[in-house]
Design a protein around this motif. Structure first.
Motif, PDB file in Angstrom:
ATOM      1  N   ASN A  32      49.145  38.039  39.466  1.00 28.58           N
ATOM      2  CA  ASN A  32      48.149  37.139  40.045  1.00 28.58           C
ATOM      3  C   ASN A  32      47.111  36.663  39.029  1.00 28.58           C
ATOM      4  N   GLY A  33      47.343  36.916  37.747  1.00 35.55           N
ATOM      5  CA  GLY A  33      46.444  36.446  36.696  1.00 35.55           C
ATOM      6  C   GLY A  33      46.010  37.539  35.752  1.00 35.55           C
ATOM      7  N   ALA A  34      45.267  37.122  34.751  1.00 37.97           N
ATOM      8  CA  ALA A  34      44.797  38.057  33.725  1.00 37.97           C
ATOM      9  C   ALA A  34      43.421  38.605  34.083  1.00 37.97           C
ATOM     10  N   VAL A  35      43.188  39.847  33.666  1.00 37.51           N
ATOM     11  CA  VAL A  35      41.904  40.509  33.883  1.00 37.51           C
ATOM     12  C   VAL A  35      41.459  41.113  32.558  1.00 37.51           C
ATOM     13  N   LEU A  36      40.187  40.959  32.244  1.00 36.31           N
ATOM     14  CA  LEU A  36      39.602  41.533  31.041  1.00 36.31           C
ATOM     15  C   LEU A  36      38.548  42.540  31.474  1.00 36.31           C
ATOM     16  N   PHE A  37      38.752  43.800  31.101  1.00 29.28           N
ATOM     17  CA  PHE A  37      37.800  44.855  31.431  1.00 29.28           C
ATOM     18  C   PHE A  37      36.934  45.116  30.209  1.00 29.28           C
ATOM     19  N   LEU A  38      35.617  45.059  30.426  1.00 30.91           N
ATOM     20  CA  LEU A  38      34.646  45.241  29.348  1.00 30.91           C
ATOM     21  C   LEU A  38      33.530  46.169  29.778  1.00 30.91           C
ATOM     22  N   HIS A  39      32.885  46.777  28.793  1.00 31.70           N
ATOM     23  CA  HIS A  39      31.680  47.558  29.046  1.00 31.70           C
ATOM     24  C   HIS A  39      30.549  46.577  29.383  1.00 31.70           C
ATOM     25  N   PRO A  40      29.600  46.971  30.228  1.00 33.32           N
ATOM     26  CA  PRO A  40      28.504  46.071  30.614  1.00 33.32           C
ATOM     27  C   PRO A  40      27.653  45.534  29.460  1.00 33.32           C
ATOM     28  N   VAL A  41      27.682  46.157  28.294  1.00 33.10           N
ATOM     29  CA  VAL A  41      26.896  45.627  27.170  1.00 33.10           C
ATOM     30  C   VAL A  41      27.372  44.237  26.751  1.00 33.10           C
ATOM     31  N   HIS A  42      28.566  43.857  27.169  1.00 32.53           N
ATOM     32  CA  HIS A  42      29.132  42.560  26.803  1.00 32.53           C
ATOM     33  C   HIS A  42      28.851  41.463  27.835  1.00 32.53           C
ATOM     34  N   ARG A  43      28.107  41.801  28.877  1.00 31.64           N
ATOM     35  CA  ARG A  43      27.821  40.840  29.945  1.00 31.64           C
ATOM     36  C   ARG A  43      27.102  39.599  29.423  1.00 31.64           C
TER      37      ARG A  43
END
Length: 58
Positions: free
Chosen positions: A39-50
């Protein structure tokens, strides 16, 4: 912020503007997880990258 992560985030958001970004403290700040699903791509990041994501999507 790790240059490797910020460079990768920039590239992914340019190449795949529809990518879903999820922030989680379970990912270390110097890491990321890029998952491609049916259903698509997901990128998981730490909140410091918000801020970076907000700035690039601005």
């Amino acid at each position: 912020m790790s240059e490797r992560v910020s460079d990768r985030v920039r590239r992914l958001l340019v190449e795949q503007p529809e990518i879903v970004v999820r922030f989680t403290a379970a990912i270390a700040p110097e890491s990321f997880h890029h998952a491609v699903r049916s259903n698509g791509a997901v990128l998981f990041l730490h909140p410091v990258h918000r801020d970076l994501v907000d700035q690039l999507r601005g």
